[in-house]
Design an enzyme around this catalytic site. Sequence first.
Site, PDB file in Angstrom:
ATOM      1  N   CYS A   1      35.973   4.591 -28.720  1.00  0.00           N
ATOM      2  CA  CYS A   1      37.154   4.332 -28.844  1.00  0.00           C
ATOM      3  C   CYS A   1      37.841   5.811 -29.348  1.00  0.00           C
ATOM      4  O   CYS A   1      37.202   6.342 -29.905  1.00  0.00           O
ATOM      5  CB  CYS A   1      37.636   2.942 -29.164  1.00  0.00           C
ATOM      6  SG  CYS A   1      37.352   3.063 -30.969  1.00  0.00           S
TER       7      CYS A   1
ATOM      8  N   ARG B   1      46.843  -5.677 -29.114  1.00  0.00           N
ATOM      9  CA  ARG B   1      45.367  -6.429 -29.266  1.00  0.00           C
ATOM     10  C   ARG B   1      45.177  -6.790 -30.402  1.00  0.00           C
ATOM     11  O   ARG B   1      44.388  -7.751 -30.563  1.00  0.00           O
ATOM     12  CB  ARG B   1      44.545  -4.965 -29.158  1.00  0.00           C
ATOM     13  CG  ARG B   1      44.432  -4.281 -27.698  1.00  0.00           C
ATOM     14  CD  ARG B   1      43.523  -3.272 -27.952  1.00  0.00           C
ATOM     15  NE  ARG B   1      42.241  -3.770 -28.259  1.00  0.00           N
ATOM     16  CZ  ARG B   1      41.222  -3.437 -28.743  1.00  0.00           C
ATOM     17  NH1 ARG B   1      41.188  -1.949 -28.703  1.00  0.00           N
ATOM     18  NH2 ARG B   1      40.019  -3.923 -29.325  1.00  0.00           N
TER      19      ARG B   1
ATOM     20  N   ASP C   1      41.306  -0.340 -42.031  1.00  0.00           N
ATOM     21  CA  ASP C   1      42.177  -0.998 -40.979  1.00  0.00           C
ATOM     22  C   ASP C   1      43.615  -1.027 -41.591  1.00  0.00           C
ATOM     23  O   ASP C   1      44.580  -1.120 -40.969  1.00  0.00           O
ATOM     24  CB  ASP C   1      41.792  -2.406 -40.606  1.00  0.00           C
ATOM     25  CG  ASP C   1      40.685  -2.550 -39.537  1.00  0.00           C
ATOM     26  OD1 ASP C   1      40.185  -3.484 -39.415  1.00  0.00           O
ATOM     27  OD2 ASP C   1      40.152  -1.488 -39.245  1.00  0.00           O
TER      28      ASP C   1
ATOM     29  N   LYS D   1      42.234 -12.111 -36.232  1.00  0.00           N
ATOM     30  CA  LYS D   1      41.512 -11.493 -35.085  1.00  0.00           C
ATOM     31  C   LYS D   1      40.145 -11.135 -35.216  1.00  0.00           C
ATOM     32  O   LYS D   1      39.189 -11.687 -34.868  1.00  0.00           O
ATOM     33  CB  LYS D   1      42.128 -10.115 -34.338  1.00  0.00           C
ATOM     34  CG  LYS D   1      41.305  -9.514 -33.410  1.00  0.00           C
ATOM     35  CD  LYS D   1      41.918  -8.013 -32.876  1.00  0.00           C
ATOM     36  CE  LYS D   1      41.874  -7.028 -33.729  1.00  0.00           C
ATOM     37  NZ  LYS D   1      40.492  -6.243 -33.730  1.00  0.00           N
ATOM     38  N   ASN D   2      39.710 -10.626 -36.325  1.00  0.00           N
ATOM     39  CA  ASN D   2      38.331 -10.002 -36.581  1.00  0.00           C
ATOM     40  C   ASN D   2      37.329 -11.099 -37.131  1.00  0.00           C
ATOM     41  O   ASN D   2      36.335 -10.942 -37.527  1.00  0.00           O
ATOM     42  CB  ASN D   2      38.394  -8.876 -37.424  1.00  0.00           C
ATOM     43  CG  ASN D   2      38.806  -7.533 -36.959  1.00  0.00           C
ATOM     44  OD1 ASN D   2      39.150  -7.779 -35.656  1.00  0.00           O
ATOM     45  ND2 ASN D   2      39.144  -6.742 -37.468  1.00  0.00           N
TER      46      ASN D   2
ATOM     47  N   ARG E   1      31.741   4.806 -32.280  1.00  0.00           N
ATOM     48  CA  ARG E   1      31.209   3.497 -32.362  1.00  0.00           C
ATOM     49  C   ARG E   1      29.928   3.150 -31.805  1.00  0.00           C
ATOM     50  O   ARG E   1      29.703   2.298 -31.073  1.00  0.00           O
ATOM     51  CB  ARG E   1      32.341   2.549 -31.923  1.00  0.00           C
ATOM     52  CG  ARG E   1      33.822   3.073 -32.212  1.00  0.00           C
ATOM     53  CD  ARG E   1      34.332   2.756 -33.435  1.00  0.00           C
ATOM     54  NE  ARG E   1      34.098   1.636 -33.977  1.00  0.00           N
ATOM     55  CZ  ARG E   1      35.317   0.667 -33.795  1.00  0.00           C
ATOM     56  NH1 ARG E   1      36.311   1.086 -33.137  1.00  0.00           N
ATOM     57  NH2 ARG E   1      35.123  -0.528 -34.285  1.00  0.00           N
TER      58      ARG E   1
END
Length: 420
Positions: free
Chosen positions: A116, A397, A305, A22-23, A121
Amino acid sequence: MEKLIIKGASKLNGEVVISGAKNSSLPILAATILAEGTYHIGNIPALRDINTMFKLLENVGVSSEFKNNSAVINNKNTDSFEAPYELVKTMRASIVMLGPLVAKKGKAKVSLPGGCAIGERPVDLHIAALEKMGAKIEVKDGYIFAECEKLQGTEIVFDKVTVTGTENIMMAASLSSGTTILKNAAQEPEVQDLAAFLRKMGADIEGDGTNTIIIKGKEKLHSADHSIMPDRIEAGTFLCAVAGVGGDIILKKCPVKSMDAIIEKLRLAGLQVNIIDDETIHAKMDGEIKAVDVKTAPYPAFPTDMQAQFMAVMLKSNGVSVINESIFENRFMHVPELKRMGADITLNDSNAVVKGVHSFSGAHVMASDLRASAGLVIAALMADNESTVHRIYHLDRGYEGFEVKLNKLGANIVRASDNE
Ligand code: EPZ
């Protein structure tokens, strides 16, 4: 909303294929703003955040057709340059639109991502770097307004290592005049994957993967094709799952070379990890879980993560594990939920002290953010009897068919609608 109903104590056995990262997908899709033409990009994971990025691109004249994890992207370069609040509020990573929009269109209107669950952030480092390259930037009404005829290369030293900040400047500097030297740059594999894609587009980038990246700006770039690198966090999540519940699994299409820190910590915890080849890992867990301390830090250190997932493994360790979260100020939202399952965790500042227990019970728990929800799923697999993880849109997500892949390995998980 949906929930996952998870039966505990089931070992995991079999093969799992890791999806694209994803990243890496998000900044690479944003980079298609930099040049007109048609792109073919493969190994893109089918995730909510990816769909959000396609909508954001549509908004600025870049259309996409996405099926079977491949996208055909068409940049017709309209003059729209806005990333609107209603899309950005669902995905902070939308900030990676800023650099490409300013570089390509000379202006950008990007909603401030806002915070978030895991922290405030801020994007001050992104803004300061673009201003240093000559962009005129105003932040008002919750938006970042940026304008610049032509960005100028310069030397930039980031106060903090920022992954999307590094990505934004690498993309912006690729289509600027002069040379940009980016110091204290992020070294993440996803930054390197983006650099590889930008070079295919004609960019002149060296040093990606180190803390100093040199970008020689180009007048023009062109479209290119690419296959997204596999997701090291998804792979690490499956390694944590088997370490937590026991079993014997093979991970395929794994970015083995970018998982050193994750593999090292899990080996210390007792997981037998066999590297079969550059993209295949054999992982086996049939003994006790050993307590291991972890401190999250920028790549190549242990990734933030992976913090929640690793904490889940430590819940049943043979001792005490100190987990230090040094990147985000509020990334322990999974702790109160794990404690409701009977975990023994004490928080002080940026440390979570986890005392291993012999067993703990399933419970109803609430997901709060993407990686916390993955940690809760692992804990539910390790728990006695049944758990329900609510608000799993957080999970969707960042994980493609997570429970489908786990069930194929022998888990017993049912997705259901949630009228909570
Ligand atoms: C990227 O977020 C990842 N997201 C995150 O993954 C990941 O947790 C994070 O990097 C750290 O590895 C994507 O790549 C899309 P940062 P990013 O800028 O770039 C501070 C997931 O689960 N900072 O590297 O937003 C910031 O507050 C997500 O997939 C500033 O102070 O993170 C944080 O403390 C979650 N000012 C630290 O730097 C800035 O301008 C690192 O943030 C930018 C960042």
